[in-house]
Design an enzyme around this catalytic site. Structure first.
Site, PDB file in Angstrom:
ATOM      1  N   GLU A 107     -23.425  14.834  -3.000  1.00 40.37           N
ATOM      2  CA  GLU A 107     -23.207  14.623  -1.559  1.00 40.37           C
ATOM      3  C   GLU A 107     -22.475  15.812  -0.937  1.00 40.37           C
ATOM      4  O   GLU A 107     -22.836  16.296   0.141  1.00 40.37           O
ATOM      5  CB  GLU A 107     -22.430  13.328  -1.329  1.00 40.37           C
ATOM      6  N   GLY A 128     -22.423  16.277 -11.455  1.00 38.98           N
ATOM      7  CA  GLY A 128     -23.789  15.975 -11.015  1.00 38.98           C
ATOM      8  C   GLY A 128     -23.909  14.536 -10.550  1.00 38.98           C
ATOM      9  O   GLY A 128     -24.996  13.981 -10.535  1.00 38.98           O
ATOM     10  N   HIS A 177     -45.673   0.759  11.727  1.00 39.15           N
ATOM     11  CA  HIS A 177     -46.294   2.077  11.861  1.00 39.15           C
ATOM     12  C   HIS A 177     -45.827   2.787  13.120  1.00 39.15           C
ATOM     13  O   HIS A 177     -45.659   2.139  14.147  1.00 39.15           O
ATOM     14  CB  HIS A 177     -47.808   1.900  11.901  1.00 39.15           C
ATOM     15  N   TYR A 204     -22.605  11.239  -7.738  1.00 42.63           N
ATOM     16  CA  TYR A 204     -22.671  10.971  -6.293  1.00 42.63           C
ATOM     17  C   TYR A 204     -21.895  12.026  -5.498  1.00 42.63           C
ATOM     18  O   TYR A 204     -22.403  12.592  -4.545  1.00 42.63           O
ATOM     19  CB  TYR A 204     -21.981   9.639  -5.971  1.00 42.63           C
ATOM     20  N   ALA A 217       3.956  -0.433  -5.430  1.00 43.24           N
ATOM     21  CA  ALA A 217       4.356  -1.699  -6.054  1.00 43.24           C
ATOM     22  C   ALA A 217       4.255  -1.590  -7.568  1.00 43.24           C
ATOM     23  O   ALA A 217       3.335  -0.956  -8.088  1.00 43.24           O
ATOM     24  CB  ALA A 217       3.450  -2.820  -5.557  1.00 43.24           C
ATOM     25  N   GLY A 263     -16.126  12.712 -11.800  1.00 38.92           N
ATOM     26  CA  GLY A 263     -15.879  11.295 -11.996  1.00 38.92           C
ATOM     27  C   GLY A 263     -14.517  10.862 -11.500  1.00 38.92           C
ATOM     28  O   GLY A 263     -13.677  11.688 -11.129  1.00 38.92           O
ATOM     29  N   THR A 300     -17.975   0.309  -2.539  1.00 39.34           N
ATOM     30  CA  THR A 300     -17.158  -0.427  -1.570  1.00 39.34           C
ATOM     31  C   THR A 300     -17.620  -1.873  -1.342  1.00 39.34           C
ATOM     32  O   THR A 300     -16.816  -2.798  -1.450  1.00 39.34           O
ATOM     33  CB  THR A 300     -17.129   0.347  -0.233  1.00 39.34           C
ATOM     34  N   CYS A 341     -12.376   4.292   0.547  1.00 41.12           N
ATOM     35  CA  CYS A 341     -13.557   4.259   1.415  1.00 41.12           C
ATOM     36  C   CYS A 341     -13.239   4.780   2.818  1.00 41.12           C
ATOM     37  O   CYS A 341     -13.931   5.653   3.332  1.00 41.12           O
ATOM     38  CB  CYS A 341     -14.089   2.828   1.485  1.00 41.12           C
ATOM     39  N   GLU A 393       0.864  -1.190   0.000  1.00 32.92           N
ATOM     40  CA  GLU A 393       0.000   0.000   0.000  1.00 32.92           C
ATOM     41  C   GLU A 393       0.896   1.234   0.000  1.00 32.92           C
ATOM     42  O   GLU A 393       1.765   1.364   0.852  1.00 32.92           O
ATOM     43  CB  GLU A 393      -0.915  -0.018   1.216  1.00 32.92           C
ATOM     44  N   CYS A 437     -16.147   7.082   1.553  1.00 33.39           N
ATOM     45  CA  CYS A 437     -17.407   6.798   2.265  1.00 33.39           C
ATOM     46  C   CYS A 437     -17.407   7.184   3.741  1.00 33.39           C
ATOM     47  O   CYS A 437     -18.344   7.837   4.203  1.00 33.39           O
ATOM     48  CB  CYS A 437     -17.720   5.298   2.195  1.00 33.39           C
ATOM     49  N   LYS A 472     -16.727  10.949   4.525  1.00 31.68           N
ATOM     50  CA  LYS A 472     -17.861  11.651   3.896  1.00 31.68           C
ATOM     51  C   LYS A 472     -19.117  11.534   4.760  1.00 31.68           C
ATOM     52  O   LYS A 472     -19.811  12.508   5.003  1.00 31.68           O
ATOM     53  CB  LYS A 472     -18.080  11.057   2.494  1.00 31.68           C
ATOM     54  N   GLU A 530     -43.346   2.270   5.759  1.00 30.10           N
ATOM     55  CA  GLU A 530     -44.637   1.577   5.647  1.00 30.10           C
ATOM     56  C   GLU A 530     -45.370   1.986   4.365  1.00 30.10           C
ATOM     57  O   GLU A 530     -46.158   1.220   3.813  1.00 30.10           O
ATOM     58  CB  GLU A 530     -45.526   1.839   6.854  1.00 30.10           C
TER      59      GLU A 530
HETATM   60  P1  NDP Z   1     -19.999   9.982 -11.161  1.00 30.81           P
HETATM   61  O1  NDP Z   1     -19.562   9.098 -12.262  1.00 30.81           O
HETATM   62  O2  NDP Z   1     -21.053   9.526 -10.231  1.00 30.81           O
HETATM   63  O3  NDP Z   1     -20.438  11.386 -11.736  1.00 30.81           O
HETATM   64  C1  NDP Z   1     -19.609  12.142 -12.551  1.00 30.81           C
HETATM   65  C2  NDP Z   1     -20.335  13.410 -12.902  1.00 30.81           C
HETATM   66  O4  NDP Z   1     -19.452  14.285 -13.592  1.00 30.81           O
HETATM   67  C3  NDP Z   1     -21.534  13.173 -13.799  1.00 30.81           C
HETATM   68  O5  NDP Z   1     -22.562  14.030 -13.383  1.00 30.81           O
HETATM   69  C4  NDP Z   1     -20.988  13.554 -15.173  1.00 30.81           C
HETATM   70  O6  NDP Z   1     -21.974  14.056 -16.034  1.00 30.81           O
HETATM   71  C5  NDP Z   1     -20.033  14.670 -14.829  1.00 30.81           C
HETATM   72  N1  NDP Z   1     -18.963  14.816 -15.812  1.00 30.81           N
HETATM   73  C6  NDP Z   1     -18.202  13.847 -16.362  1.00 30.81           C
HETATM   74  N2  NDP Z   1     -17.297  14.367 -17.201  1.00 30.81           N
HETATM   75  C7  NDP Z   1     -17.496  15.705 -17.185  1.00 30.81           C
HETATM   76  C8  NDP Z   1     -16.886  16.791 -17.855  1.00 30.81           C
HETATM   77  N3  NDP Z   1     -15.883  16.610 -18.710  1.00 30.81           N
HETATM   78  N4  NDP Z   1     -17.347  18.044 -17.615  1.00 30.81           N
HETATM   79  C9  NDP Z   1     -18.369  18.245 -16.750  1.00 30.81           C
HETATM   80  N5  NDP Z   1     -18.987  17.239 -16.082  1.00 30.81           N
HETATM   81  C10 NDP Z   1     -18.556  15.996 -16.302  1.00 30.81           C
HETATM   82  O7  NDP Z   1     -18.638  10.316 -10.394  1.00 30.81           O
HETATM   83  P2  NDP Z   1     -18.331  10.789  -8.944  1.00 30.81           P
HETATM   84  O8  NDP Z   1     -16.987  11.397  -9.041  1.00 30.81           O
HETATM   85  O9  NDP Z   1     -19.435  11.580  -8.358  1.00 30.81           O
HETATM   86  O10 NDP Z   1     -18.232   9.412  -8.164  1.00 30.81           O
HETATM   87  C11 NDP Z   1     -17.404   8.357  -8.653  1.00 30.81           C
HETATM   88  C12 NDP Z   1     -17.986   7.023  -8.280  1.00 30.81           C
HETATM   89  O11 NDP Z   1     -17.727   6.781  -6.916  1.00 30.81           O
HETATM   90  C13 NDP Z   1     -19.493   6.936  -8.414  1.00 30.81           C
HETATM   91  O12 NDP Z   1     -19.915   6.611  -9.690  1.00 30.81           O
HETATM   92  C14 NDP Z   1     -19.822   5.876  -7.432  1.00 30.81           C
HETATM   93  O13 NDP Z   1     -19.720   4.633  -8.085  1.00 30.81           O
HETATM   94  C15 NDP Z   1     -18.780   6.027  -6.360  1.00 30.81           C
HETATM   95  N6  NDP Z   1     -19.326   6.741  -5.190  1.00 30.81           N
HETATM   96  C16 NDP Z   1     -20.316   6.146  -4.472  1.00 30.81           C
HETATM   97  C17 NDP Z   1     -20.859   6.782  -3.382  1.00 30.81           C
HETATM   98  C18 NDP Z   1     -21.949   6.127  -2.618  1.00 30.81           C
HETATM   99  O14 NDP Z   1     -22.125   4.920  -2.740  1.00 30.81           O
HETATM  100  N7  NDP Z   1     -22.740   6.874  -1.840  1.00 30.81           N
HETATM  101  C19 NDP Z   1     -20.405   8.092  -2.956  1.00 30.81           C
HETATM  102  C20 NDP Z   1     -19.381   8.644  -3.804  1.00 30.81           C
HETATM  103  C21 NDP Z   1     -18.875   7.978  -4.869  1.00 30.81           C
HETATM  104  P3  NDP Z   1     -22.874  13.115 -16.953  1.00 30.81           P
HETATM  105  O15 NDP Z   1     -23.922  12.534 -16.067  1.00 30.81           O
HETATM  106  O16 NDP Z   1     -23.390  14.065 -17.967  1.00 30.81           O
HETATM  107  O17 NDP Z   1     -21.952  12.088 -17.521  1.00 30.81           O
END
Ligand code: NDP
Length: 460
Positions: free
Chosen positions: A183, A177, A437, A179, A115, A263, A312, A43, A35, A48, A51, A442
């Site tokens: 969040e 837009g 209830h 997760y 690594a 992303g 996770t 996570c 690591e 997670c 957060k 429910e």
């Molecule tokens: P996501 O893949 O969920 O969302 C990425 C967002 O960025 C989308 O809204 C996407 O838009 C937008 N985007 C992508 N490329 C561009 C760009 N070039 N310009 C502007 N906007 C862009 O990624 P996150 O980083 O939020 O999270 C990563 C992953 O981590 C998640 O998919 C999830 O699997 C995991 N995660 C899970 C959580 C949980 O379980 N509660 C919490 C946090 C993360 P568009 O929709 O148009 O593609």
């Protein structure tokens, strides 16, 4: 037969890697784990867990607000970001320590250092030299990504830095837009930061049910978050008073901080995957089969580095399935169907199974059950906050194929709904379950009328 230093070498001590390493070591295999950062992975260290602690911290603002309706006098309030971050870091250190102890109790050897594979059986670990292993598991996770083409992008932070800000900004712009964007928008707004979320799409949380997406965006705005849709950053410019975000439509917003949450990408750089002959997908993830096997017969990969379902618990189950298959002689593959997920937005989301759109596309005729109402706790306080529940049912079989909840405790509710959906529950069986209830949940078992779009005005 060739002999190796270890039966298994795991690269990455996050959720998936640690679970696989522990189970393999407990079978009697000799296991080493490398690591480069802290044990626990995204996570535990910068995902997670911290957060969720931040979500908890930020939710108090809302609780204080409604407390008065319940007869409480709430005195002067202030939030000490630094004190909270210190406590949060202590908790993360404690959890990371537990991971280290668990690895060691299982008999796995932990090596701190990056690594790099030099061939399919040989790894060089910084500070530890050259090590050979019969099997190798790549579990390096993912990393935040930001568009380098946006001028001034160096002035933006990612979620990694958001966990260690020296102080809370007064104003923040969050790009994305998904997760993480949604969040963190809730976290910052709850902590009193003037929050703007800018997303390129027509609504947040692509992939979630359209009713859920519309509902969450609406509720976020009620909590004071400015949600700008159909818009993206053109540039960022640092000024004496902050950072100016210029959007594609020419609109400008000044803030103290800009966070990009657009992303994450699989973390494959510098791992020597080419030297070992490991193939990647077009999107740069390690390509694996149902058993998490790569194209190289002694190398496997689990978790976000494979970019399947980046959650996770999924990484943990993939790691466990690998260990079961390879070290316990029980061929096991993790079933990626009907995995529930939660978004800790405010209000939070719990979802499992198909969205209405996916179900219509895949199954044809579907019955939809939908309700939107004020939860008791907030209705009493005179608030306008609403929750949403939705069931997607395949018309022909009456199987419940999707369950979507937005509202207090939605992530807790969805865990149990997932059990029923995974077992193939029908609407009749679902309805035969007696209500608990008074709860929000429910309402899920008392949905009798099929939804007709005209009923729900704004979100139909
Ligand atoms: P996501 O893949 O969920 O969302 C990425 C967002 O960025 C989308 O809204 C996407 O838009 C937008 N985007 C992508 N490329 C561009 C760009 N070039 N310009 C502007 N906007 C862009 O990624 P996150 O980083 O939020 O999270 C990563 C992953 O981590 C998640 O998919 C999830 O699997 C995991 N995660 C899970 C959580 C949980 O379980 N509660 C919490 C946090 C993360 P568009 O929709 O148009 O593609």
């Amino acid at each position: 037969m060739a002999t190796y230093d270890y039966d298994l070498f795991v690269i990455g001590a996050g959720s998936g890697g640690v679970r696989a390493a522990r189970l393999a070591a407990m079978s009697g295999a000799s296991v080493a784990v490398a690591e480069e950062h802290r044990v626990g992975g995204t996570c535990v260290i910068r995902g997670c867990v911290p957060k969720k602690l931040m979500v908890y911290a930020s939710e108090f603002a809302h609780h204080f607000k409604i407390a008065q309706s319940y007869g409480w006098t709430v005195g002067e309030r202030s939030f000490d970001w630094r004190a909270f971050i210190e406590e949060k870091d202590a908790e993360i250190a404690r959890l990371s320590g537990i991971y280290v102890t668990n690895l060691s109790n299982a008999g796995a050897v932990l090596m701190h250092g990056k690594a790099r594979l030099t061939d399919a059986h040989t790894v060089q670990v910084e500070g530890h030299g050259t090590i050979t292993a019969d099997r190798v598991l790549v579990a390096t996770g993912g990393r935040p990504w930001a568009p380098d083409a946006v001028p001034g992008i160096e002035h933006a932070i990612s979620s990694n830095e958001a966990f260690h800000l020296p102080e809370l900004p007064r104003r923040i712009v969050i790009a994305g837009g998904g997760y993480i964007a949604v969040e963190f928008a809730g976290i910052f707004a709850g902590l009193g930061v003037e929050t703007t979320l800018v997303h390129r799409g027509p609504n947040v949380l692509r992939g979630f049910d359209d009713h859920v997406r519309a509902h969450v965006a609406e509720e976020m705005e009620k909590r004071g978050i400015q949600v700008i849709l159909g818009c993206r950053h053109e540039s960022l410019e640092k000024t004496a008073s902050g950072v100016v975000s210029t959007f594609a439509d020419g609109h400008k917003v000044e803030s103290d901080l800009v966070m990009f949450a657009v992303g994450r990408k699989p973390y494959v750089e510098g791992l020597g995957l080419e030297a070992a002959g490991v193939a990647l997908t077009e999107l740069g993830a390690v390509k694996v089969d149902d058993y998490s096997r790569t194209n190289v017969d002694n190398i496997w990969a689990v978790g976000d580095v494979t970019d399947r379902l980046n959650l996770t618990p999924v990484a943990i189950r993939e790691g466990a399935a690998f260990a079961e298959t390879e070290f316990y002689g029980r061929p096991t593959r993790f079933d990626h169907e009907m995995v529930a997920s939660a978004v800790f937005s405010q209000p939070p989301i719990g979802a499992v199974g198909m969205t209405e759109a996916d179900a219509r596309h895949a199954l044809g005729r579907v019955d939809i059950y939908l309700a939107r109402f004020r939860p008791m706790k907030y209705a009493f306080a005179g608030g306008d906050e609403r929750c949403l529940i939705k069931l997607v049912v395949e018309a022909a079989s009456q199987r419940v194929v999707g369950c979507h909840v937005v509202g207090p405790d939605a992530p807790e509710i969805i865990q149990m709904a997932a059990v029923a959906l995974k077992m193939g529950v029908t609407k009749q069986q679902w309805d035969s379950t007696c209500a608990v209830h008074p709860t929000l949940a429910e309402e899920l078992v008392t949905l009798r009328e099929k939804y007709m779009p005209s009923e729900l005005g704004g979100i139909g």
